[in-house]
Enzyme design. Sequence first.
Site, short mmCIF file in Angstrom:
data_model
loop_
_atom_site.label_atom_id
_atom_site.label_comp_id
_atom_site.label_asym_id
_atom_site.label_seq_id
_atom_site.Cartn_x
_atom_site.Cartn_y
_atom_site.Cartn_z
N ASP A 30 -11.32 -1.88 -4.95
CA ASP A 30 -11.39 -2.25 -3.54
C ASP A 30 -10.93 -3.70 -3.35
OD1 ASP A 30 -11.94 -1.84 -0.83
OD2 ASP A 30 -14.00 -2.53 -1.01
N CYS A 87 -23.12 1.31 7.47
CA CYS A 87 -23.74 2.45 8.16
C CYS A 87 -23.55 3.67 7.27
CB CYS A 87 -23.06 2.68 9.52
SG CYS A 87 -23.65 4.15 10.40
N CYS A 99 -21.98 10.91 14.27
CA CYS A 99 -21.57 9.52 14.52
C CYS A 99 -21.92 9.09 15.94
CB CYS A 99 -20.07 9.35 14.28
SG CYS A 99 -19.50 7.66 14.56
N ARG A 120 0.82 -1.21 0.00
CA ARG A 120 0.00 0.00 0.00
C ARG A 120 0.85 1.26 0.00
NH1 ARG A 120 -5.40 -0.51 0.77
NH2 ARG A 120 -6.11 -2.60 1.33
N ASN A 128 -28.91 -20.44 6.60
CA ASN A 128 -27.84 -20.37 5.62
C ASN A 128 -28.38 -20.51 4.21
OD1 ASN A 128 -26.36 -20.31 7.95
ND2 ASN A 128 -25.06 -22.06 7.47
N ASN A 157 -14.94 12.39 7.22
CA ASN A 157 -15.40 11.05 7.61
C ASN A 157 -14.63 9.93 6.89
OD1 ASN A 157 -16.38 11.20 5.01
ND2 ASN A 157 -18.54 11.02 5.56
N CYS A 201 -22.89 9.06 8.55
CA CYS A 201 -22.00 10.19 8.26
C CYS A 201 -22.17 10.68 6.82
CB CYS A 201 -20.54 9.84 8.55
SG CYS A 201 -19.84 8.53 7.52
N CYS A 255 -16.38 1.93 14.72
CA CYS A 255 -17.22 2.18 13.55
C CYS A 255 -18.27 1.08 13.37
CB CYS A 255 -16.34 2.27 12.31
SG CYS A 255 -17.23 2.57 10.79
#
Length: 317
Positions: A133, A241, A197, A60, A282, A154, A244, A213
């Site tokens: 991602d 969520c 938050c 990274r 499941n 955020n 924010c 978070c």
Amino acid sequence: MNQLSPLSSSEVKQKALLLGFHKVGIAAVEGLEAKVSQRLQTWLSMGYHADMAWMANPKRQDLKMVMPEVRSLICVALNYYTPKLRPTDNSYAKISRYAWGRDYHKVLHKKLKALSNWLQGFGQGIQARYYADTGPVQDKAWAQTAGIGWIAKNGNVITREYGSWVFLGEILTNLELTSDRPHTEHCGSCTRCIEACPTNAITSPFVVDANRCIAYHTIENRAEKLPPTITPHMQGWVAGCDICQDVCPWNQRFAQETDVDEFQPYPGNIAPLLVELAEISNEEWEQRFPASALRRIKPEMLRRNARANLDVFHAEE
């Protein structure tokens, strides 16, 4: 072998837009500021990545460990906003808007693959490797460097045109392309996301502690039980969520409905019942979430998240 591009940056951008991306920008590999890498190191040293060990991958910090001959990044953004509203009744579970429709990885990968193949068609030595991602790339930092948008208080990337309701992707290539100017930051003195938050996960502007978070705990936390510091504040969230993002003035003013049909919500994802998810089998999970980003939340996790919310709501009655 690094090579000069047979294409102009404007031609690459035009092709990306024709493929359906909503924003595209280019960054030279040397363009990531040292302070960005230092910010990541500081965040990791604080333990704010929680159990997400992959965030500490040294690749990274150095894209040349991912592709030794990389010269440029083509960064893209895809608007996923749909204007549906969730019920406010406590009997319903809340699923983050990003997961309402088809798995964004599949949608982005299809377009990124098409763009990569197009690039490689201009010469045998052209390399192009894409991620959405899915790789050791600081996608938000590179998106800002490429002029897509800015990293907000955020931690999300905000674009002027679509707010923060965008998915990010990038192509690493050995082509030398003309880079765009980094985007400037436009949060100003606003602190709405920080104040909204419920778990104080935004410890300071631009710094998010995953340990606090709700999105982290509902999606990534594999523990049998969620922390007692989190469960009283979940407010019905079982998958991610959006608090924010919902309060962000940029989103409230500039969000516009996506033209990507695959991101339109599956009917069961806007207002599922908590009691149903708390007992989902499941087999039902398999049938209910095909080609969905929600598959990262395994059935036992979904049951756990729903039950945690029900316990709080019952205690309040």
